[in-house]
Enzyme design. Structure first.
Site, PDB file in Angstrom:
ATOM      1  N   ASN A 126       3.388   4.771  -0.280  1.00 53.03           N
ATOM      2  CA  ASN A 126       3.733   4.638   1.151  1.00 53.03           C
ATOM      3  C   ASN A 126       5.241   4.674   1.352  1.00 53.03           C
ATOM      4  O   ASN A 126       5.846   3.785   1.939  1.00 53.03           O
ATOM      5  CB  ASN A 126       3.121   3.358   1.753  1.00 53.03           C
ATOM      6  CG  ASN A 126       3.630   2.087   1.109  1.00 53.03           C
ATOM      7  OD1 ASN A 126       4.009   2.083  -0.060  1.00 53.03           O
ATOM      8  ND2 ASN A 126       3.654   1.005   1.863  1.00 53.03           N
ATOM      9  N   HIS A 128       5.143  -1.771  -5.021  1.00 47.43           N
ATOM     10  CA  HIS A 128       5.920  -0.855  -4.165  1.00 47.43           C
ATOM     11  C   HIS A 128       7.341  -0.836  -4.697  1.00 47.43           C
ATOM     12  O   HIS A 128       7.976  -1.886  -4.779  1.00 47.43           O
ATOM     13  CB  HIS A 128       5.914  -1.332  -2.708  1.00 47.43           C
ATOM     14  CG  HIS A 128       4.535  -1.413  -2.156  1.00 47.43           C
ATOM     15  ND1 HIS A 128       3.960  -0.388  -1.443  1.00 47.43           N
ATOM     16  CD2 HIS A 128       3.589  -2.375  -2.242  1.00 47.43           C
ATOM     17  CE1 HIS A 128       2.725  -0.720  -1.104  1.00 47.43           C
ATOM     18  NE2 HIS A 128       2.470  -1.922  -1.580  1.00 47.43           N
ATOM     19  N   HIS A 185      -6.556   0.048   0.679  1.00 44.31           N
ATOM     20  CA  HIS A 185      -6.065  -1.106   1.431  1.00 44.31           C
ATOM     21  C   HIS A 185      -7.180  -1.440   2.419  1.00 44.31           C
ATOM     22  O   HIS A 185      -7.285  -0.813   3.471  1.00 44.31           O
ATOM     23  CB  HIS A 185      -4.761  -0.790   2.160  1.00 44.31           C
ATOM     24  CG  HIS A 185      -4.191  -1.989   2.861  1.00 44.31           C
ATOM     25  ND1 HIS A 185      -2.965  -2.537   2.554  1.00 44.31           N
ATOM     26  CD2 HIS A 185      -4.706  -2.792   3.833  1.00 44.31           C
ATOM     27  CE1 HIS A 185      -2.749  -3.597   3.306  1.00 44.31           C
ATOM     28  NE2 HIS A 185      -3.791  -3.769   4.105  1.00 44.31           N
ATOM     29  N   HIS A 211      -5.583  -5.765  -3.724  1.00 45.65           N
ATOM     30  CA  HIS A 211      -5.148  -7.090  -3.264  1.00 45.65           C
ATOM     31  C   HIS A 211      -6.219  -7.842  -2.471  1.00 45.65           C
ATOM     32  O   HIS A 211      -6.046  -8.096  -1.289  1.00 45.65           O
ATOM     33  CB  HIS A 211      -3.835  -7.011  -2.472  1.00 45.65           C
ATOM     34  CG  HIS A 211      -3.716  -5.900  -1.465  1.00 45.65           C
ATOM     35  ND1 HIS A 211      -4.647  -5.675  -0.484  1.00 45.65           N
ATOM     36  CD2 HIS A 211      -2.766  -4.949  -1.307  1.00 45.65           C
ATOM     37  CE1 HIS A 211      -4.263  -4.643   0.237  1.00 45.65           C
ATOM     38  NE2 HIS A 211      -3.133  -4.178  -0.245  1.00 45.65           N
ATOM     39  N   ASP A 270       1.361  -6.283  -5.846  1.00 43.12           N
ATOM     40  CA  ASP A 270       1.745  -5.910  -4.481  1.00 43.12           C
ATOM     41  C   ASP A 270       3.153  -6.388  -4.159  1.00 43.12           C
ATOM     42  O   ASP A 270       3.462  -6.727  -3.015  1.00 43.12           O
ATOM     43  CB  ASP A 270       0.738  -6.431  -3.441  1.00 43.12           C
ATOM     44  CG  ASP A 270       0.857  -5.674  -2.119  1.00 43.12           C
ATOM     45  OD1 ASP A 270       1.527  -4.630  -2.073  1.00 43.12           O
ATOM     46  OD2 ASP A 270       0.276  -6.151  -1.118  1.00 43.12           O
ATOM     47  N   LYS A 295      -4.791   6.841  -2.712  1.00 46.48           N
ATOM     48  CA  LYS A 295      -4.735   5.538  -2.041  1.00 46.48           C
ATOM     49  C   LYS A 295      -5.004   5.709  -0.551  1.00 46.48           C
ATOM     50  O   LYS A 295      -4.286   6.411   0.151  1.00 46.48           O
ATOM     51  CB  LYS A 295      -3.345   4.910  -2.248  1.00 46.48           C
ATOM     52  CG  LYS A 295      -3.071   3.642  -1.442  1.00 46.48           C
ATOM     53  CD  LYS A 295      -3.762   2.426  -2.003  1.00 46.48           C
ATOM     54  CE  LYS A 295      -3.620   1.196  -1.102  1.00 46.48           C
ATOM     55  NZ  LYS A 295      -2.333   0.508  -1.251  1.00 46.48           N
ATOM     56  N   HIS A 300      -0.401  -2.584  -8.975  1.00 41.79           N
ATOM     57  CA  HIS A 300      -0.113  -2.352  -7.549  1.00 41.79           C
ATOM     58  C   HIS A 300       1.287  -2.856  -7.247  1.00 41.79           C
ATOM     59  O   HIS A 300       1.523  -4.059  -7.167  1.00 41.79           O
ATOM     60  CB  HIS A 300      -1.138  -3.104  -6.681  1.00 41.79           C
ATOM     61  CG  HIS A 300      -0.969  -2.866  -5.213  1.00 41.79           C
ATOM     62  ND1 HIS A 300      -2.048  -2.677  -4.366  1.00 41.79           N
ATOM     63  CD2 HIS A 300       0.121  -2.802  -4.414  1.00 41.79           C
ATOM     64  CE1 HIS A 300      -1.630  -2.497  -3.132  1.00 41.79           C
ATOM     65  NE2 HIS A 300      -0.297  -2.567  -3.134  1.00 41.79           N
TER      66      HIS A 300
HETATM   67  C1  NCD Z   1       3.337  -3.433   1.647  1.00 45.19           C
HETATM   68  C2  NCD Z   1       4.675  -2.724   1.843  1.00 45.19           C
HETATM   69  O1  NCD Z   1       5.623  -3.359   2.318  1.00 45.19           O
HETATM   70  O2  NCD Z   1       4.774  -1.546   1.486  1.00 45.19           O
HETATM   71  N1  NCD Z   1       3.343  -4.613   2.451  1.00 45.19           N
HETATM   72  C3  NCD Z   1       2.576  -5.700   2.285  1.00 45.19           C
HETATM   73  O3  NCD Z   1       2.642  -6.585   3.128  1.00 45.19           O
HETATM   74  N2  NCD Z   1       1.790  -5.859   1.241  1.00 45.19           N
HETATM   75  C4  NCD Z   1       2.221  -2.508   1.963  1.00 45.19           C
HETATM   76  C5  NCD Z   1       0.860  -3.024   1.578  1.00 45.19           C
HETATM   77  O4  NCD Z   1       0.478  -3.014   0.401  1.00 45.19           O
HETATM   78  O5  NCD Z   1       0.132  -3.467   2.454  1.00 45.19           O
HETATM   79 ZN    ZN Z   2       0.726  -2.864  -1.409  1.00 42.50          ZN
END
Ligand code: NCD
Ligand code: ZN
Length: 336
Positions: A39, A13, A131, A165, A237, A94, A11
């Protein structure tokens, strides 16, 4: 030295464009594949964007061999025709309840109405990544969502569901209830609590969704990790935002990518469970998702280093801390 065979971050980003090119190398130096979340703006919610995004991430990881596993962003108007056509190429889907986190405004508004799509996913054996937070009081959002996981897992017993998460004792205890439910845990929820973020001066770089929880919740997560639970996967995450966005816009997300394996190795060593690290960062995920990542191993060597205050415009977690494991081949120039 610690050698990890095909480590995976289930996981992360990695964003887009310039930010993507800056952050992907941190993940690719430590992992041979990662679940790169969809996202983005606009979200990765059709096959065309999916294929372009996979290529963008691979190009940023080159010359390292690296598999981006990109789940499609859940749209409540997916049809059986399109999902059937795309399924052989897809990793999963997702689900973001609308508005619960960064770039999730186009997520699902009415969670009660998506069961026909879950049925299609079960039929096509497409994993569901979630999520799992309601719109309730922040510390309770994940606990409240456990009832939704329970309903999904009962109604669709063959649908593989990953609670992304997890942060609470309730979710940790729920993991054993259904055969088809799995979970990821981040580094920050395993190591820290809400007090690390706001018990003293506010630390915006530890502000994330779901928010950090209590010492008791953290103990439940650590117990799961220490047990070597085979339905548990590492998913950082890591969610980069610029320092300005963190300080002035209240952006949620912790940037942990540069420190992940060193911090995990340190924790596992301190707990006397280094022999379980391989399963946690690779074997469980490979079995659960049936993925076959590039044959590459990653070495950690004993060498003290200090986490830099920022990488470009991004402040990492643990900035300024001295860590004792170093990823062989990581970019030493970034330490200056
Ligand atoms: C994530 C993001 O910034 O894309 N932010 C976070 O606080 N974890 C999105 C997510 O996984 O919730
Ligand atoms: Zn995330």
């Amino acid at each position: 030295m610690i050698t990890l065979d095909r480590p995976l971050d289930m996981h992360v980003h990695v964003r887009q464009d310039e930010m993507l090119r800056r952050v992907v190398p941190h993940t690719a130096q430590q992992f041979v594949g990662a679940v790169c979340m969809p996202n983005t703006l606009p979200p990765v919610d059709n096959l065309e964007r999916y294929e372009a995004y996979v290529e963008e991430v691979k190009a940023a990881a080159a010359p390292l061999s690296f598999d981006p596993y990109v789940p499609l962003f859940f749209r409540d108007d997916f049809t059986r025709e399109e999902l059937s056509a795309w399924a052989p190429k897809l990793f999963g889907i997702k689900l973001y309840p609308a508005g619960v986190t960064t770039n999730s405004d186009s997520g699902v508004g009415e969670i009660e109405k998506i069961e026909p799509i879950l049925q299609i996913m079960q039929d096509l054996d497409l994993p569901l990544l979630v999520h799992g937070e309601t719109h309730g009081y922040s510390p309770d959002r994940e606990r409240e969502f456990v009832a939704v996981y329970d309903r999904f897992a009962t109604t669709f017993p063959k649908l593989r569901i990953t609670m992304e998460h997890i942060t609470t004792r309730e979710a940790a205890e729920f993991l054993g209830k259904h055969e088809n439910v799995f979970a990821t845990i981040t580094l920050h929820h395993m190591l820290w609590t809400m007090d690390d973020m706001l018990g003293g001066p506010f630390n915006p770089f530890l502000f994330c969704k779901p928010i950090l929880k209590s010492p008791d919740d953290r103990a439940a997560l650590q117990d799961l990790v220490k047990q070597g639970h085979d339905k548990l996967m590492f998913g950082s995450d890591s969610a980069p935002h610029t320092e300005v966005a963190k300080r002035t816009e209240g952006a949620a997300g912790c940037y942990s990518a540069p420190v992940l394996l060193p911090c995990l190795a340190q924790f596992f060593e301190d707990q006397g469970i280094l022999d379980q690290l391989q399963a946690y960062v690779s074997d469980n995920a490979r079995r659960i998702y049936r993925v076959d990542p590039p044959q590459r191993s990653v070495n950690l060597v004993e060498k003290e280093w200090t986490v830099p205050p920022r990488y470009g415009s991004i402040v990492p977690v643990n900035a300024g801390a001295t860590l004792r494991w170093w990823v062989e081949g990581a970019n030493e120039a970034e330490l200056d």
